[in-house]
Design an enzyme around this catalytic site. Structure first.
Site, PDB file in Angstrom:
ATOM      1  N   TYR A 167     155.666 -46.451 -35.227  1.00 20.18           N
ATOM      2  CA  TYR A 167     156.752 -46.673 -36.181  1.00 20.18           C
ATOM      3  C   TYR A 167     157.092 -45.397 -36.953  1.00 20.18           C
ATOM      4  O   TYR A 167     158.256 -44.994 -37.034  1.00 20.18           O
ATOM      5  CB  TYR A 167     156.348 -47.787 -37.145  1.00 20.18           C
ATOM      6  CG  TYR A 167     157.410 -48.152 -38.146  1.00 20.18           C
ATOM      7  CD1 TYR A 167     158.529 -48.881 -37.769  1.00 20.18           C
ATOM      8  CD2 TYR A 167     157.296 -47.778 -39.491  1.00 20.18           C
ATOM      9  CE1 TYR A 167     159.511 -49.234 -38.697  1.00 20.18           C
ATOM     10  CE2 TYR A 167     158.261 -48.128 -40.420  1.00 20.18           C
ATOM     11  CZ  TYR A 167     159.370 -48.852 -40.014  1.00 20.18           C
ATOM     12  OH  TYR A 167     160.329 -49.188 -40.931  1.00 20.18           O
ATOM     13  N   ASN A 186     170.831 -49.906 -37.886  1.00 19.38           N
ATOM     14  CA  ASN A 186     169.815 -50.594 -38.680  1.00 19.38           C
ATOM     15  C   ASN A 186     168.746 -51.270 -37.827  1.00 19.38           C
ATOM     16  O   ASN A 186     167.609 -51.399 -38.263  1.00 19.38           O
ATOM     17  CB  ASN A 186     170.490 -51.649 -39.576  1.00 19.38           C
ATOM     18  CG  ASN A 186     169.487 -52.571 -40.222  1.00 19.38           C
ATOM     19  OD1 ASN A 186     168.741 -52.194 -41.111  1.00 19.38           O
ATOM     20  ND2 ASN A 186     169.442 -53.820 -39.731  1.00 19.38           N
ATOM     21  N   LYS A 189     160.583 -43.058 -37.011  1.00 23.17           N
ATOM     22  CA  LYS A 189     161.365 -42.891 -38.234  1.00 23.17           C
ATOM     23  C   LYS A 189     161.476 -41.418 -38.623  1.00 23.17           C
ATOM     24  O   LYS A 189     162.533 -40.961 -39.086  1.00 23.17           O
ATOM     25  CB  LYS A 189     160.774 -43.715 -39.366  1.00 23.17           C
ATOM     26  CG  LYS A 189     160.868 -45.223 -39.125  1.00 23.17           C
ATOM     27  CD  LYS A 189     162.306 -45.672 -38.859  1.00 23.17           C
ATOM     28  CE  LYS A 189     162.431 -47.166 -38.710  1.00 23.17           C
ATOM     29  NZ  LYS A 189     163.818 -47.635 -38.488  1.00 23.17           N
ATOM     30  N   ASP A 227     169.858 -56.467 -26.240  1.00 16.03           N
ATOM     31  CA  ASP A 227     168.454 -56.087 -26.336  1.00 16.03           C
ATOM     32  C   ASP A 227     168.379 -54.572 -26.212  1.00 16.03           C
ATOM     33  O   ASP A 227     168.556 -54.013 -25.137  1.00 16.03           O
ATOM     34  CB  ASP A 227     167.659 -56.758 -25.214  1.00 16.03           C
ATOM     35  CG  ASP A 227     166.189 -56.352 -25.208  1.00 16.03           C
ATOM     36  OD1 ASP A 227     165.781 -55.532 -26.055  1.00 16.03           O
ATOM     37  OD2 ASP A 227     165.440 -56.856 -24.332  1.00 16.03           O
TER      38      ASP A 227
END
Length: 272
Positions: free
Chosen positions: A171, A104, A175, A77
């Site tokens: 998010y 990934n 990124k 995790d």
């Protein structure tokens, strides 16, 4: 896994990858599973990470079993940052070293900032999408240096790191941060023979989004905005990952490879 890519196009011509030891995080479904399939076909020995989907990692193993490559799975995790070092030690030990790391694993968080004013979603997304790749990459570099060997890191980013919209504060921030981290690590570790690049996918249907994205109205909306005229596939992402790991990109580091069918190149311009 769902895909619309012709299988005959999935034979990567990267002979130097045969036998390479590669850790792929988040390999139980979606893009990570596609990466595992393509890299197994290239002859890589794989360490495949999963978090909470043992059924998914079993499906990934079924998908690649015909390749005959050596594969080991490991669970972790990544929101538990205190577990990452032990996980990496186990991954490194599987084949007595690693030649490549594919960061990934990630979460797609959708939340309006005012609805996350305590930053709970933001903090969780930051841990999984940015802090975990930072820790894993740093450990990978440390172990490569100790063995006096080169290595390659591929970070799976997103077009949201370059152009984004509402709902994606957490998010998109992670990124964009991952793209920046890619550049910094490429600069810091290039002297040691460690290359670091990012892969920035656009819209790629995966198990949880396939049915929605292939609804006629949604497909017209999204594919109609892509000059390439189709969605991406997990195999597209796998082939791009093989390319970044291979000697074909031996002079490429600190770069972001965008695969989005031309979506963000078009920008917000209307069709003419």
């Amino acid at each position: 896994m769902p895909s619309r890519t012709d299988k005959s196009s999935l034979q990567p011509v990267f002979p130097d990858l045969k036998g390479k030891r590669i850790l792929i995080t988040g390999a139980s479904s979606g893009i990570g599973a596609g990466m595992a399939k393509v890299l197994s076909e290239a002859g890589c020995r794989l360490v495949l990470h999963y978090h909470s989907n043992p059924e998914g990692i079993s499906r990934t193993l079924d998908e690649i079993k015909d390749s005959g490559v050596e594969v080991q799975t490991l669970q972790c995790d990544f929101s538990r940052l205190d577990q990452i070092e032990e996980f990496f030690e186990q991954a490194w030990a599987v084949f007595a070293g690693l030649d490549g790391l594919v960061n990934n694993a990630g979460v797609v968080t959708k939340s309006l900032s005012l609805a996350d004013d305590q930053a709970k979603e933001f903090d969780y997304t930051l841990a999984v999408n940015l802090q975990a790749p930072y820790r894993l990459s740093t450990l990978f570099a440390k172990y490569c240096l100790a063995d006096d060997k080169p290595g390659v890191i591929v970070n799976n980013s997103s077009i949201h790191g370059q152009a984004t919209c509402e709902w994606f504060a957490a998010y998109a921030s992670t990124k964009a941060g991952l793209d920046a981290l890619t550049k910094v690590h490429a600069v810091e570790w290039g002297q040691y023979g460690i290359r670091v690049n990012s892969l920035a996918p656009g819209v790629v249907p995966v198990e949880r989004t396939f049915d929605v994205l292939y609804q006629p109205a949604m497909e017209k909306k999204w594919v109609g905005a892509m000059p390439a005229g189709r969605y991406g596939s997990v195999e597209d992402m796998g082939l791009a990952t093989a390319y970044l790991l291979s000697d074909a990109t031996s002079w490429m580091t600190g770069s972001v490879l965008t695969l989005d069918g031309g979506l963000i190149a078009r920008g917000n311009y209307p069709h003419r």
